[in-house]
Design a protein around this motif. Structure first.
Motif, short mmCIF file in Angstrom:
data_model
loop_
_atom_site.label_atom_id
_atom_site.label_comp_id
_atom_site.label_asym_id
_atom_site.label_seq_id
_atom_site.Cartn_x
_atom_site.Cartn_y
_atom_site.Cartn_z
N HIS A 1 79.17 26.83 35.18
CA HIS A 1 80.01 27.99 35.41
C HIS A 1 79.39 29.18 34.69
O HIS A 1 79.08 29.09 33.50
CB HIS A 1 81.43 27.73 34.88
CG HIS A 1 82.41 28.76 35.31
ND1 HIS A 1 82.49 30.01 34.74
CD2 HIS A 1 83.35 28.73 36.29
CE1 HIS A 1 83.44 30.71 35.33
NE2 HIS A 1 83.98 29.96 36.30
N PRO A 2 79.20 30.32 35.40
CA PRO A 2 78.48 31.43 34.79
C PRO A 2 79.18 32.02 33.57
O PRO A 2 78.55 32.51 32.65
CB PRO A 2 78.39 32.47 35.91
CG PRO A 2 79.35 32.04 36.96
CD PRO A 2 79.57 30.57 36.79
N LYS A 3 80.51 31.95 33.52
CA LYS A 3 81.21 32.54 32.39
C LYS A 3 81.44 31.54 31.27
O LYS A 3 81.26 31.84 30.10
CB LYS A 3 82.54 33.12 32.88
CG LYS A 3 83.34 33.77 31.78
CD LYS A 3 84.48 34.60 32.35
CE LYS A 3 85.34 35.11 31.21
NZ LYS A 3 86.68 35.41 31.70
N TRP A 4 81.88 30.32 31.64
CA TRP A 4 82.31 29.34 30.64
C TRP A 4 81.23 28.30 30.32
O TRP A 4 81.49 27.38 29.57
CB TRP A 4 83.57 28.62 31.14
CG TRP A 4 84.70 29.54 31.44
CD1 TRP A 4 85.19 29.85 32.68
CD2 TRP A 4 85.47 30.28 30.51
NE1 TRP A 4 86.21 30.74 32.57
CE2 TRP A 4 86.42 31.03 31.24
CE3 TRP A 4 85.46 30.41 29.11
CZ2 TRP A 4 87.34 31.88 30.64
CZ3 TRP A 4 86.38 31.25 28.51
CH2 TRP A 4 87.30 31.98 29.27
N ASP A 5 80.05 28.42 30.89
CA ASP A 5 78.97 27.41 30.78
C ASP A 5 79.26 26.20 31.66
O ASP A 5 78.51 25.89 32.55
CB ASP A 5 78.73 26.92 29.34
CG ASP A 5 78.05 27.97 28.51
OD1 ASP A 5 77.40 28.83 29.12
OD2 ASP A 5 78.21 27.94 27.27
#
Ligand code: ADP
Length: 548
Positions: free
Chosen positions: A470-474
């Motif tokens: 996930h780009p925001k949460w890893d």
């Protein structure tokens, strides 16, 4: 000043001697590979094992040589174990569920000189014979009749060896630290590594497992180890049942619900041990057929986390008590077991269940601590997650031939590769394997906890959670579900089912229904393979964030 006690080396041959001398007529009952149920006593087992030791000596086996077994749980396998270990050779249990390449790697790495095999595995051995140059003989665990049609070169007949060998053999006489057995871990990263047990470690571990709060076996118990002897020592049951004088019931190659149920009932089994998948199979069989469990009192479940549905199913529908245990090949294998403390025993049944689902308290001879990634100790407060480290006389100090290098920290603790919490009174709960835990926005999410709740959904057969990029949460949790045959379900149904049972930020970002959730060589969900299969998958939430 040293004590004035006798020097009585702790060697495992003495365990079988004890069974033969004092529980000589208690039975070992096996479902043979040939089909029929076969009966023998502990006394006969000792006598036949001594003959096999003589046969091994005649074939040139000496103290320290590796002799392998590729076999199901049967009386012949028990005889072979004691025959090899009793003479000081090293019993190397091969896991037949491994791929041929891995099997060949392990056989060569161990430099096995002889392989004892069940007829089941003749084809794989024949096909790969040329890749096992250290192997001089195969002993086929069958009789003359069973040898008909065996074409493998260098194959000897087990029953011929028993018949033709001398009966007397002096076991033991070596140091208790002598290697007794070798078992490779399935090696989720790199090659499998060899865990080398000693007589002393097995003997001490056996004593620990016998405790009332551990396996609590008695001479009145009839025990069915479904857990295979090739997987982490069958949780020491081939030793502890001999030590306690139990009747031992061995399932051979048949571990499906119907076959296990038949043996449980026909032999009056009181205690059994297996991984959760086996118990799920049994519960499904019982529910489908209306079967009963008339003698079974206790089952120990380990190898992967036990789902609540299994504990409730056994307790509420069949009156059987489930005890959750945790361990690993490197720990001989038992580390913790969830038997109640006085405080927990005084709680209501539902409160006790919360403790039953934890992996439990350390057995005698296991020290535990939690550390952070830098190796600093973390508190045992029941909520702080950390790497679980262990220390004790039946825990590996290194792998065979130095593989993996130095495996202990400065304090002599071994890193289990598991992430856990520990309560002040020792109750440990595995949150995840370190490599599976989901790191979302710097916080950890337990895949095991979500899986165990999801599998309780009436339409789920197997559930697995992995971290998806996930780009925001890893990473965010992705739930994969293999539905029961014929069932249909929606994403919303599963999300609703999870709601309120886990923290909001643990909720999976997506649910994917798959035909099959793959299991690895030891019956556990193979997350490595799942990750490979899902490598092109993109979370819907990741797409939104990426384009937003
Ligand atoms: P492998 O399956 O890797 O060959 P083991 O059979 O030794 O090796 O498995 C040990 C691992 O299995 C533990 O480190 C832990 O992650 C997992 N495990 C064993 N018992 C449990 C349990 N009761 N709950 C959760 N995980 C468990």
């Amino acid at each position: 000043m040293l004590g004035l006690m006798q020097n009585w080396p702790l060697t495992v041959d003495k365990i079988l001697d004890h069974a033969a001398n004092w529980h000589g007529d208690r039975e070992i009952v096996s479902r043979s590979l040939e089909g029929p149920i076969v009966r023998q006593t502990w006394a006969q087992t000792q006598a036949r094992a001594k003959r096999i030791s003589n046969a091994l000596k005649g074939l040139g086996i000496r103290v320290g040589d590796r002799v392998a077994t590729l076999a199901w749980n049967t009386g012949r396998h028990v005889e072979t174990w004691y025959a090899i270990m009793g003479m000081g050779a090293v019993c190397h249990t091969l896991n037949p569920r491994l791929f041929a390449d891995q099997l060949c790697y392990i056989i060569n790495h161990a430099e096995d000189r002889i392989i004892f095999t069940d007829v089941t595995f003749l084809p794989i051995l024949a096909e790969n014979r040329a890749r096992m140059p250290t192997v001089e003989h195969f002993v086929v665990m069958t009789d003359r009749e069973g040898m008909k049609g065996v074409t493998l070169p260098d194959a000897l007949c087990f029953e011929d060896l028993v018949d033709q060998s001398a009966p007397d053999f002096e076991w033991g006489g070596f140091d208790e630290n002598t290697a007794s057995s070798l078992c490779y871990t399935s090696g989720t990263t790199g090659h499998p590594k060899g865990v080398l047990y000693s007589h002393r470690s097995n003997f001490l571990h056996t004593l620990s497992t016998l405790g009332v709060d551990v396996m609590g076996l008695s001479g009145r118990d009839t025990v069915l180890p479904v857990v295979p002897m090739f997987h982490a020592n069958a949780w020491a049951l081939a030793f502890s049942c001999a030590a306690a004088g139990c009747k031992l019931v061995l399932p051979g190659a048949k571990m499906d619900g119907a076959s296990v149920h038949e043996l449980l009932e026909s032999e009056g089994v009181t205690f059994s041990a297996a991984v959760p998948t086996v118990w799920l199979g049994l519960l499904q069989h019982l529910r489908a057929t209306g079967g009963k469990l008339s003698t079974l009192k206790r089952v120990v479940i380990g190898g992967s986390a036990v789902p609540e549905a299994i504990v409730r199913g056994f307790r509420d529908e069949f009156g059987v008590d489930v005890t959750h245990a945790w361990g690993m090949t490197e720990m001989s294998p038992m580390g913790t077991i969830s038997s109640p403390t006085a405080k927990v025993a005084a709680m209501s049944a539902d409160e006790q269940l919360r403790y039953k689902l934890k992996q439990g308290r350390p057995i005698l001879g296991v020290e535990m601590k939690l550390v952070d990634d830098a190796g600093h100790r973390l508190p045992h407060d029941g909520t702080t997650f950390g790497r679980l480290m262990v220390k004790g006389p039946a825990i590996s100090s290194g792998y065979f031939k130095g593989d993996g290098g130095q495996i202990l920290d400065e304090g002599g603790f071994f890193d289990t590769g598991d992430v856990a919490t520990i309560e002040p009174d020792g109750y440990m709960q595995i949150t995840d394997r370190a490599k599976d835990v989901i790191k979302s926005g710097g916080e950890w999410i337990s895949t095991i906890e979500i899986e165990n709740i999801a599998v309780g959904h009436e339409k789920a057969a197997v559930a697995a959670v992995i971290g998806a990029y996930h780009p925001k949460w890893d990473e965010r949790p992705l739930l994969l579900v293999q539905l029961k045959p014929g069932a249909q379900a929606t994403l919303e149904e599963f999300l609703q089912f999870l709601e309120g049972k886990i923290a909001k930020w643990w909720m999976p970002d997506d649910v994917v229904f798959v035909d099959e959730i793959p299991l690895g060589g030891t019956g556990k969900i193979d997350k490595k393979l799942i990750r490979e299969r899902m490598k092109d998958y993109v979370l819907p939430t990741a797409k939104v964030t990426a384009t937003a």
